[in-house]
Design a protein around this motif. Structure first.
Motif, PDB file in Angstrom:
ATOM      1  N   SER A  73       8.397 -18.747 -85.475  1.00 58.16           N
ATOM      2  CA  SER A  73       8.472 -18.928 -86.758  1.00 58.16           C
ATOM      3  C   SER A  73       8.299 -17.761 -87.661  1.00 58.16           C
ATOM      4  N   ALA A  74       8.445 -16.555 -87.133  1.00 57.38           N
ATOM      5  CA  ALA A  74       8.065 -15.335 -88.065  1.00 57.38           C
ATOM      6  C   ALA A  74       9.092 -15.234 -89.007  1.00 57.38           C
ATOM      7  N   PRO A  75       8.871 -14.677 -90.097  1.00 60.13           N
ATOM      8  CA  PRO A  75      10.085 -13.950 -91.078  1.00 60.13           C
ATOM      9  C   PRO A  75      11.032 -13.130 -90.432  1.00 60.13           C
ATOM     10  N   ALA A  76      12.302 -13.140 -91.017  1.00 57.82           N
ATOM     11  CA  ALA A  76      13.146 -12.129 -90.613  1.00 57.82           C
ATOM     12  C   ALA A  76      12.747 -10.577 -90.792  1.00 57.82           C
ATOM     13  N   GLN A  77      12.847  -9.780 -89.952  1.00 59.07           N
ATOM     14  CA  GLN A  77      12.587  -8.507 -90.162  1.00 59.07           C
ATOM     15  C   GLN A  77      13.390  -7.722 -91.085  1.00 59.07           C
ATOM     16  N   ALA A  78      12.880  -6.675 -91.952  1.00 60.71           N
ATOM     17  CA  ALA A  78      13.521  -6.130 -92.854  1.00 60.71           C
ATOM     18  C   ALA A  78      14.641  -4.991 -91.839  1.00 60.71           C
ATOM     19  N   ALA A  79      15.714  -4.811 -92.535  1.00 59.19           N
ATOM     20  CA  ALA A  79      16.702  -4.088 -91.565  1.00 59.19           C
ATOM     21  C   ALA A  79      17.182  -3.048 -92.620  1.00 59.19           C
ATOM     22  N   SER A  80      18.166  -2.382 -92.020  1.00 55.81           N
ATOM     23  CA  SER A  80      18.860  -1.252 -93.020  1.00 55.81           C
ATOM     24  C   SER A  80      20.322  -1.188 -92.812  1.00 55.81           C
ATOM     25  N   GLY A  81      21.026  -0.538 -93.800  1.00 53.51           N
ATOM     26  CA  GLY A  81      22.445  -0.655 -93.765  1.00 53.51           C
ATOM     27  C   GLY A  81      22.998   0.676 -94.205  1.00 53.51           C
ATOM     28  N   MET A  82      24.130   0.881 -94.288  1.00 47.42           N
ATOM     29  CA  MET A  82      24.840   2.113 -94.866  1.00 47.42           C
ATOM     30  C   MET A  82      25.455   1.891 -96.117  1.00 47.42           C
ATOM     31  N   VAL A  83      25.252   3.012 -96.922  1.00 44.84           N
ATOM     32  CA  VAL A  83      25.705   2.833 -98.440  1.00 44.84           C
ATOM     33  C   VAL A  83      26.743   3.929 -98.900  1.00 44.84           C
ATOM     34  N   ARG A  84      27.830   3.746 -99.523  1.00 44.01           N
ATOM     35  CA  ARG A  84      28.660   4.903 -99.991  1.00 44.01           C
ATOM     36  C   ARG A  84      28.898   4.717-101.319  1.00 44.01           C
ATOM     37  N   LEU A  85      28.496   5.572-102.181  1.00 42.80           N
ATOM     38  CA  LEU A  85      28.480   5.576-103.541  1.00 42.80           C
ATOM     39  C   LEU A  85      29.543   6.591-104.362  1.00 42.80           C
ATOM     40  N   SER A  86      30.179   6.398-105.473  1.00 45.07           N
ATOM     41  CA  SER A  86      30.976   7.184-106.057  1.00 45.07           C
ATOM     42  C   SER A  86      30.452   7.178-107.479  1.00 45.07           C
ATOM     43  N   VAL A  87      29.879   8.054-108.117  1.00 48.34           N
ATOM     44  CA  VAL A  87      29.191   8.232-109.293  1.00 48.34           C
ATOM     45  C   VAL A  87      29.743   9.189-110.106  1.00 48.34           C
ATOM     46  N   VAL A  88      30.302   8.993-111.561  1.00 44.09           N
ATOM     47  CA  VAL A  88      30.383   9.645-112.532  1.00 44.09           C
ATOM     48  C   VAL A  88      29.279   9.787-113.535  1.00 44.09           C
ATOM     49  N   LYS A  89      28.883  11.065-113.584  1.00 44.13           N
ATOM     50  CA  LYS A  89      27.571  11.228-114.609  1.00 44.13           C
ATOM     51  C   LYS A  89      27.824  12.379-115.675  1.00 44.13           C
ATOM     52  N   GLY A  90      27.445  12.062-116.752  1.00 40.71           N
ATOM     53  CA  GLY A  90      27.495  13.095-117.922  1.00 40.71           C
ATOM     54  C   GLY A  90      26.268  13.005-119.012  1.00 40.71           C
ATOM     55  N   GLY A  91      26.094  14.092-119.480  1.00 33.35           N
ATOM     56  CA  GLY A  91      25.053  14.112-120.529  1.00 33.35           C
ATOM     57  C   GLY A  91      24.348  15.350-121.054  1.00 33.35           C
ATOM     58  N   TRP A  92      23.602  15.352-122.350  1.00 26.89           N
ATOM     59  CA  TRP A  92      22.994  16.388-122.882  1.00 26.89           C
ATOM     60  C   TRP A  92      21.733  15.904-122.997  1.00 26.89           C
ATOM     61  N   PHE A  93      20.533  16.166-122.237  1.00 25.75           N
ATOM     62  CA  PHE A  93      19.184  15.780-122.090  1.00 25.75           C
ATOM     63  C   PHE A  93      19.222  14.396-121.585  1.00 25.75           C
TER      64      PHE A  93
END
Length: 146
Positions: A23-43
């Motif tokens: 009856s124990a809860p599911a254990q936390a697991a891990s996964g793989m992530v791939r992200l492509s992010v465009v960023k812009g700014g001034w302060f």
């Protein structure tokens, strides 16, 4: 046939331990992530992009958006790969992430960041940053499942 008290108690204890294990809860697991992010700014900076979560043999498309404040100057595209930990289901990845990150790029540079959302999911990402960008900021990144 009569069962002795110590033997009966031992059997009851074994059954109780087995029941707890089932009856124990599911254990936390891990996964793989791939992200492509465009960023812009001034302060104050803004970012947007897309990505993919690989979790338990399946792929889940992601949408990314966010704001950052601090020393932010320029524009860049960053391709990040890494690990998400402390998740039980794909929807645990969704949410607003905060944390500290740093990076610099003139042409091609490197970036690394560790972020955590309110569900406890932790992103550990690294990758390439292309463009003219200098940042040492506290980032807020919104990730959602598409």
């Amino acid at each position: 046939m009569k069962v002795s008290f110590p033997l009966g108690a031992a059997c009851a204890a074994m059954l109780a331990v087995a029941g707890i294990g089932l009856s124990a809860p599911a254990q936390a697991a891990s996964g793989m992530v791939r992200l492509s992010v465009v960023k812009g700014g001034w302060f104050v900076g803004a970012s947007g992009g897309s990505g993919v979560l690989r979790f338990r043999g399946r792929s889940y498309p992601l949408s990314i958006g966010g704001l950052s404040a601090g020393l932010v100057f320029g524009a860049s595209q960053t391709d990040l790969v890494g690990r998400v930990s402390n998740i039980r289901r794909p929807s645990d990845v969704a949410g607003v992430y905060s944390g500290a990150g740093a990076g610099a790029a003139v042409g091609v540079g490197a970036g690394a960041i560790v972020l955590q959302n309110s569900k406890g999911a932790v992103l550990q990402l690294q990758g390439r940053q292309v463009g003219l960008m200098a940042n040492a900021d506290l980032s807020g990144l919104q990730i959602s499942l598409r």
